[in-house]
Design an enzyme around this catalytic site. Structure first.
Site, PDB file in Angstrom:
ATOM      1  N   GLU A 176       0.847  -1.202   0.000  1.00  0.00           N
ATOM      2  CA  GLU A 176       0.000   0.000   0.000  1.00  0.00           C
ATOM      3  C   GLU A 176       0.877   1.245   0.000  1.00  0.00           C
ATOM      4  O   GLU A 176       1.917   1.262   0.656  1.00  0.00           O
ATOM      5  CB  GLU A 176      -0.860   0.037   1.272  1.00  0.00           C
ATOM      6  CG  GLU A 176      -1.642  -1.229   1.521  1.00  0.00           C
ATOM      7  CD  GLU A 176      -2.496  -1.152   2.797  1.00  0.00           C
ATOM      8  OE1 GLU A 176      -2.441  -0.114   3.495  1.00  0.00           O
ATOM      9  OE2 GLU A 176      -3.198  -2.139   3.073  1.00  0.00           O
TER      10      GLU A 176
ATOM     11  N   LYS B 178       2.209   4.561   1.374  1.00  0.00           N
ATOM     12  CA  LYS B 178       2.186   5.094   2.740  1.00  0.00           C
ATOM     13  C   LYS B 178       1.807   6.566   2.648  1.00  0.00           C
ATOM     14  O   LYS B 178       2.602   7.408   2.218  1.00  0.00           O
ATOM     15  CB  LYS B 178       3.556   4.918   3.399  1.00  0.00           C
ATOM     16  CG  LYS B 178       3.550   5.291   4.869  1.00  0.00           C
ATOM     17  CD  LYS B 178       4.859   4.867   5.520  1.00  0.00           C
ATOM     18  CE  LYS B 178       4.843   5.052   7.020  1.00  0.00           C
ATOM     19  NZ  LYS B 178       4.633   6.429   7.445  1.00  0.00           N
TER      20      LYS B 178
ATOM     21  N   ASP C   4       1.060  10.298   3.493  1.00  0.00           N
ATOM     22  CA  ASP C   4       1.689  11.212   4.448  1.00  0.00           C
ATOM     23  C   ASP C   4       0.652  12.194   4.989  1.00  0.00           C
ATOM     24  O   ASP C   4       0.531  13.320   4.525  1.00  0.00           O
ATOM     25  CB  ASP C   4       2.839  11.966   3.766  1.00  0.00           C
ATOM     26  CG  ASP C   4       3.774  12.581   4.785  1.00  0.00           C
ATOM     27  OD1 ASP C   4       3.614  12.294   5.987  1.00  0.00           O
ATOM     28  OD2 ASP C   4       4.668  13.340   4.382  1.00  0.00           O
TER      29      ASP C   4
ATOM     30  N   TYR D 299      -7.460   2.156   5.708  1.00  0.00           N
ATOM     31  CA  TYR D 299      -6.546   1.050   5.406  1.00  0.00           C
ATOM     32  C   TYR D 299      -6.335   0.089   6.564  1.00  0.00           C
ATOM     33  O   TYR D 299      -5.568  -0.853   6.453  1.00  0.00           O
ATOM     34  CB  TYR D 299      -5.193   1.585   4.920  1.00  0.00           C
ATOM     35  CG  TYR D 299      -4.536   2.589   5.854  1.00  0.00           C
ATOM     36  CD1 TYR D 299      -4.105   2.212   7.127  1.00  0.00           C
ATOM     37  CD2 TYR D 299      -4.359   3.911   5.464  1.00  0.00           C
ATOM     38  CE1 TYR D 299      -3.531   3.116   7.988  1.00  0.00           C
ATOM     39  CE2 TYR D 299      -3.778   4.836   6.325  1.00  0.00           C
ATOM     40  CZ  TYR D 299      -3.363   4.429   7.587  1.00  0.00           C
ATOM     41  OH  TYR D 299      -2.795   5.326   8.435  1.00  0.00           O
TER      42      TYR D 299
ATOM     43  N   LYS E  34      10.516   3.139   3.275  1.00  0.00           N
ATOM     44  CA  LYS E  34      10.515   4.597   3.089  1.00  0.00           C
ATOM     45  C   LYS E  34      11.255   5.023   1.819  1.00  0.00           C
ATOM     46  O   LYS E  34      12.216   4.372   1.412  1.00  0.00           O
ATOM     47  CB  LYS E  34      11.191   5.262   4.296  1.00  0.00           C
ATOM     48  CG  LYS E  34      10.466   5.088   5.618  1.00  0.00           C
ATOM     49  CD  LYS E  34       9.188   5.865   5.617  1.00  0.00           C
ATOM     50  CE  LYS E  34       8.823   6.583   6.876  1.00  0.00           C
ATOM     51  NZ  LYS E  34       9.723   7.273   7.709  1.00  0.00           N
TER      52      LYS E  34
ATOM     53  N   CYS F  20       6.606  48.558  -1.889  1.00  0.00           N
ATOM     54  CA  CYS F  20       6.148  47.579  -2.873  1.00  0.00           C
ATOM     55  C   CYS F  20       7.107  47.573  -4.064  1.00  0.00           C
ATOM     56  O   CYS F  20       7.351  48.624  -4.651  1.00  0.00           O
ATOM     57  CB  CYS F  20       4.743  47.944  -3.325  1.00  0.00           C
ATOM     58  SG  CYS F  20       4.177  46.966  -4.723  1.00  0.00           S
TER      59      CYS F  20
ATOM     60  N   CYS G 200       5.032  48.819  -7.461  1.00  0.00           N
ATOM     61  CA  CYS G 200       4.579  50.190  -7.713  1.00  0.00           C
ATOM     62  C   CYS G 200       5.300  51.237  -6.866  1.00  0.00           C
ATOM     63  O   CYS G 200       5.104  52.434  -7.068  1.00  0.00           O
ATOM     64  CB  CYS G 200       3.069  50.300  -7.498  1.00  0.00           C
ATOM     65  SG  CYS G 200       2.586  50.254  -5.766  1.00  0.00           S
TER      66      CYS G 200
ATOM     67  N   CYS H 236       1.193  46.075   0.279  1.00  0.00           N
ATOM     68  CA  CYS H 236       1.349  47.302  -0.483  1.00  0.00           C
ATOM     69  C   CYS H 236       0.117  48.163  -0.236  1.00  0.00           C
ATOM     70  O   CYS H 236      -1.007  47.672  -0.228  1.00  0.00           O
ATOM     71  CB  CYS H 236       1.464  46.934  -1.964  1.00  0.00           C
ATOM     72  SG  CYS H 236       1.165  48.314  -3.065  1.00  0.00           S
TER      73      CYS H 236
ATOM     74  N   CYS I  71      -1.387  50.241  -7.876  1.00  0.00           N
ATOM     75  CA  CYS I  71      -0.397  49.175  -8.027  1.00  0.00           C
ATOM     76  C   CYS I  71      -0.803  48.209  -9.148  1.00  0.00           C
ATOM     77  O   CYS I  71      -1.873  47.614  -9.093  1.00  0.00           O
ATOM     78  CB  CYS I  71      -0.264  48.403  -6.712  1.00  0.00           C
ATOM     79  SG  CYS I  71       0.974  47.105  -6.810  1.00  0.00           S
TER      80      CYS I  71
HETATM   81  S1  IVH Z   1      -0.847   0.593   8.770  1.00  0.00           S
HETATM   82  C1  IVH Z   1      -0.062  -1.118  13.064  1.00  0.00           C
HETATM   83  N1  IVH Z   1      -1.053   1.536   6.347  1.00  0.00           N
HETATM   84  O1  IVH Z   1       2.050   5.339   8.821  1.00  0.00           O
HETATM   85  C2  IVH Z   1       0.182  -0.380  11.807  1.00  0.00           C
HETATM   86  N2  IVH Z   1      -0.192   2.977   8.029  1.00  0.00           N
HETATM   87  O2  IVH Z   1       4.305   4.593  10.673  1.00  0.00           O
HETATM   88  C3  IVH Z   1      -0.940   0.458  11.417  1.00  0.00           C
HETATM   89  N3  IVH Z   1       0.311   5.233   7.239  1.00  0.00           N
HETATM   90  O3  IVH Z   1       0.520   5.831  11.923  1.00  0.00           O
HETATM   91  C4  IVH Z   1      -0.621   1.373  10.296  1.00  0.00           C
HETATM   92  N4  IVH Z   1      -0.304   4.912   5.164  1.00  0.00           N
HETATM   93  O4  IVH Z   1      -0.285   7.238   9.987  1.00  0.00           O
HETATM   94  C5  IVH Z   1      -0.677   1.805   7.607  1.00  0.00           C
HETATM   95  N5  IVH Z   1      -1.346   2.260   4.157  1.00  0.00           N
HETATM   96  C6  IVH Z   1      -0.974   2.503   5.419  1.00  0.00           C
HETATM   97  C7  IVH Z   1      -0.490   3.746   5.809  1.00  0.00           C
HETATM   98  C8  IVH Z   1      -0.093   3.954   7.136  1.00  0.00           C
HETATM   99  C9  IVH Z   1       0.165   5.790   6.034  1.00  0.00           C
HETATM  100  C10 IVH Z   1       0.847   5.928   8.421  1.00  0.00           C
HETATM  101  C11 IVH Z   1      -0.052   5.890   9.624  1.00  0.00           C
HETATM  102  C12 IVH Z   1       0.726   5.211  10.696  1.00  0.00           C
HETATM  103  C13 IVH Z   1       2.129   5.389  10.214  1.00  0.00           C
HETATM  104  C14 IVH Z   1       2.967   4.258  10.721  1.00  0.00           C
END
Ligand code: IVH
Length: 716
Positions: free
Chosen positions: A129, A131, A133, A241, A331, A436, A439, A454, A460
């Site tokens: 999946e 991740k 942010d 998720y 990561k 400014c 102008c 300004c 302006c």
């Molecule tokens: S699973 C027990 N799935 O990443 C694990 N986390 O470092 C439950 N996050 O706090 C998390 N996308 O804020 C999971 N597809 C994803 C995610 C995800 C982002 C974030 C989430 C979590 C942090 C873990």
């Protein structure tokens, strides 16, 4: 930001136990500080990569000296305790975090660990999946109804954000479908689209409000608002998720991917990229594909999460301290680079806000050439920003500095730190301009604001189009046939640069030949000129409103018009007040008189005087007045009436007078007419079928009058 960990960090291999103890303590304190900055204040002070490096160092030392691991170590706890202000919520199942992998080898190790632990012949299926942010959220549903929403907090106790979460369209208040567990905690990520974040920041910047460093901070800051209407106005989104407590599973032999399908059926948005992988190679392929897609995705991601698909396997695998054995985060490498900040330019927005932009020696960051970075405002440059500015504690940014640039979550490049070692000894501090650059008008920074603006509202070029649109708008000059589109067109052609130009169009038309424009003809041009001529006679309050002085809306324009009565009296007073303006303040009689008008506060008075202190605004106004035939004087307000200074709201259908008549009469008698009921309302005049305003008035204990009672009060 000076990276405190680097110069002092001793080689782990050479650490003795007593030294390790001290180093662990130092790291613990540093990480805790960053946790609080990130989780409680939405204002990280270092990049994710730097943070990960600190944690990895801590973990490596703990691995070498296991008996030094204390219960308070960040490896044994998650995040930071909740920030004050919201009620606390205990999660039925803790919200833990994920272990990290940075290389393909570490991912392979993870898969092999899982296989060994479960004593399988091969690696089990894995769901990959993106991740996301953002910030994680836990949603508790009982019998399919959303009852509680909580942030992660320290993993065990979060903040109650139920009311805020109810404003997010992606989150269902009622789960759909059959087989809904009696109680379940569904989890996922609140986030903001990159484009929504940029648009929000632009609005915030223009309004002099909080600017956010990246979409994540922006999502967190928007969710955790005490005023729910602010959250409602922010474009928050949600991907589901995961889950916590589940009284029972909605399927036989549940798996991660089946649960995601179920979440989608139940009414959630599930990320469309999620893929079921049958080998580590497939999982790594997904990682690479998503990495390439990253910049083009409309939301920020910072890696990939791999999860063992079968839930019975997940259960057997369980947890180690703060993270599950059945999942890992892979990561992305930080996208940072070092370059030189050559120059700071000031851009002037359509409403006069002056925004600094860093011009950089071009540098490639994560495959993209970066030449500009946003600097938001003066405080940000000075290192005083408290809204996610990475530069704090007074570390400022100067022209000529060597800086570390990061493509903040892929969106706009940011300066994450200044390399102070490389700063030449004599490099002068950056002085934010008080003029400014477009102008040349003087700029002002209001108290409590971060933005310089300004003051050249009327002249302006950066502001011209907005100002001209305002000038012709309904409550201002309201010229038939001259709307926003026409203003844009005429401005683009260079025909109308300031208000007076509108009134000279006719005289210049032999040359301009407006009738030759697409959509125009002889008749429409004749009509336009006639409509413009009609407005050569204008009420004083419309003229004042049309000037587009900051803080002077229709209401304040009327207050000013009624106070001064005529354009001549108004101008004379404004010139006198403006000529007496100094940086220390204004002690002139004219200023005191303006400031003393009931309803006109210091901020408004200052803004009006700043407008007139700019002589070119005065010149533009004089040019306009030369084109007008008459500015109709305003009826002076009576001050000794029963309703003078009171705030009145009219609601329901009125039978004795129209809404406009009621408003005009009330205003003539010195009352202020408001559109909504608040604690500040003195009277609500309710006609037939009055609705929510009447209810609110009763709730707040505001006096409610019938039409007759109102007439009695004002003397018929
Ligand atoms: S699973 C027990 N799935 O990443 C694990 N986390 O470092 C439950 N996050 O706090 C998390 N996308 O804020 C999971 N597809 C994803 C995610 C995800 C982002 C974030 C989430 C979590 C942090 C873990």
């Amino acid at each position: 930001m000076i990276k405190k960990s680097e110069p002092a960090a001793p080689d782990i291999a050479k650490l003795t136990k007593p030294k390790a103890k001290i180093e662990l303590m130092r790291l613990r304190l540093e990480i805790e500080g960053h946790n609080a900055a990130y989780y409680q204040h939405d204002a990280p002070r270092i990049s994710d990569a730097e943070y990960d490096a600190l944690r990895r160092r801590l973990e490596a030392i703990e691995a070498k000296f296991p008996d030094l691991v204390s219960a308070s170590s960040p490896t044994q706890t998650v995040g930071a305790a909740p920030a004050r202000g919201f009620a606390k919520v205990q999660h039925a199942v803790p919200m833990l975090s994920l272990g990290n992998a940075f290389t393909d080898e570490e991912v392979t190790e993870f898969a092999l660990r899982v296989q060994r632990f479960l004593r399988l012949d091969e690696i089990p299926a894995i769901v990959a999946e993106p991740k996301i942010d953002g910030l994680s959220l836990s949603l508790r549903y009982e019998h399919g109804e959303l009852v509680r929403a909580a942030t992660r907090g320290d993993g065990f106790t979060g903040e109650d954000v139920t009311a805020n979460v109810r404003t997010i369209a992606d989150i269902p208040t009622t789960l759909k479908g059959k087989a809904i567990p009696a109680a379940c905690e569904l989890r996922g990520e609140v986030y903001m689209l990159k484009q929504d974040f940029l648009a929000l920041n632009k609005r915030q910047e223009e309004a002099g409000d909080t600017v956010f460093a990246n979409p994540r901070n922006s999502a967190a800051g928007s969710l955790r608002q005490k005023d729910v209407t602010i959250t409602a106005s922010r474009p928050l989104k949600f991907f589901a998720y995961a889950w916590g407590e589940m009284s029972d599973y909605p399927m036989q032999e549940p798996t991660q991917h089946k649960m995601l399908q179920w979440l989608a059926h139940a009414g959630f948005v599930v990320n469309p990229e999620i893929t079921l992988c049958n080998s580590v190679e497939d999982a790594l392929k997904f990682y690479r594909r998503i990495g390439e897609l990253r910049a083009a995705l409309p939301y920020d991601i910072d890696g990939v999460v791999y999860k063992v698909d079968r839930l019975d396997y997940q259960e057997r695998l369980g947890f180690v301290s703060r993270s599950p054995r059945w999942a890992i985060a892979h990561k992305f490498a930080a996208e940072q680079a070092t370059t030189v900040l050559e120059k700071i330019d000031i851009q002037v927005g359509r409403t006069g806000a002056m925004t600094p932009v860093a011009r950089l020696q071009p540098v490639t960051v994560g495959g993209v050439v970066v030449q500009n970075a946003t600097l938001h405002n003066e405080d940000y440059i000075k290192g005083l920003g408290n809204d996610g500015s990475p530069l704090r504690d007074g570390v400022d940014i100067r022209e000529g500095d060597t800086v570390v640039v990061q493509r903040a979550g892929d969106v706009i490049p940011q300066i994450v730190s200044v390399v102070l070692d490389k700063r030449p000894a004599d490099l002068p501090k950056y002085e934010f301009p008080h003029k400014c650059p477009v102008c040349g008008s003087h700029a002002v920074r209001e108290e409590g604001e971060a933005v310089w603006r300004c003051t050249g509202a009327l002249i302006c070029p950066a502001q011209a189009v907005e100002r001209l649109k305002h000038f012709v708008s309904r409550l201002a000059f309201d010229i038939d046939g001259l709307g926003e589109k026409q203003i844009e067109l005429f401005h683009e052609r260079g025909w109308v640069k300031e208000p007076a130009d509108i009134f000279t169009l006719k005289a210049r038309n032999a040359e301009l030949q407006i009738e030759k424009l697409e959509g125009y003809g002889e008749t429409s041009v004749r009509n336009l000129f006639a409509a413009i001529d009609v407005r050569r006679t204008i009420e004083l309050h419309r003229l004042i409103f049309a000037l587009g002085i900051r803080h002077v809306g229709e209401g304040n324009a009327k207050l000013l018009a009624r106070h001064y009565g005529t354009i001549d009296a108004f101008l004379e007073a404004m010139r006198a007040a403006a000529d007496a303006q100094t940086e220390e303040g204004n002690t002139s009689e004219a200023y005191q008189d303006l400031d003393n008008i009931a309803g006109i506060g210091d901020v408004v008075a200052e803004a009006v005087v700043e407008f007139f202190a700019e002589t070119r605004n005065r010149a533009a106004l004089e040019a306009l007045l030369a084109e007008l035939t008459e500015v109709l004087p305003a009826e002076k307000v009576k001050r000794d009436t029963a309703v003078a200074g009171k705030t009145v709201v009219f609601t329901g259908s009125l039978s004795k007078f129209t809404r406009d008549e009621a408003k005009a009469a009330a205003e003539r008698l010195g009352a202020k007419v408001a559109g909504s009921v608040s604690k500040k309302t003195d009277y609500v005049v309710a006609g037939e079928d009055a609705g929510s305003k009447l209810t609110k008035a009763k709730d707040l204990g505001v006096a409610v009058l019938t039409e007759d009672e109102w007439l009695g009060l004002i003397g018929g």
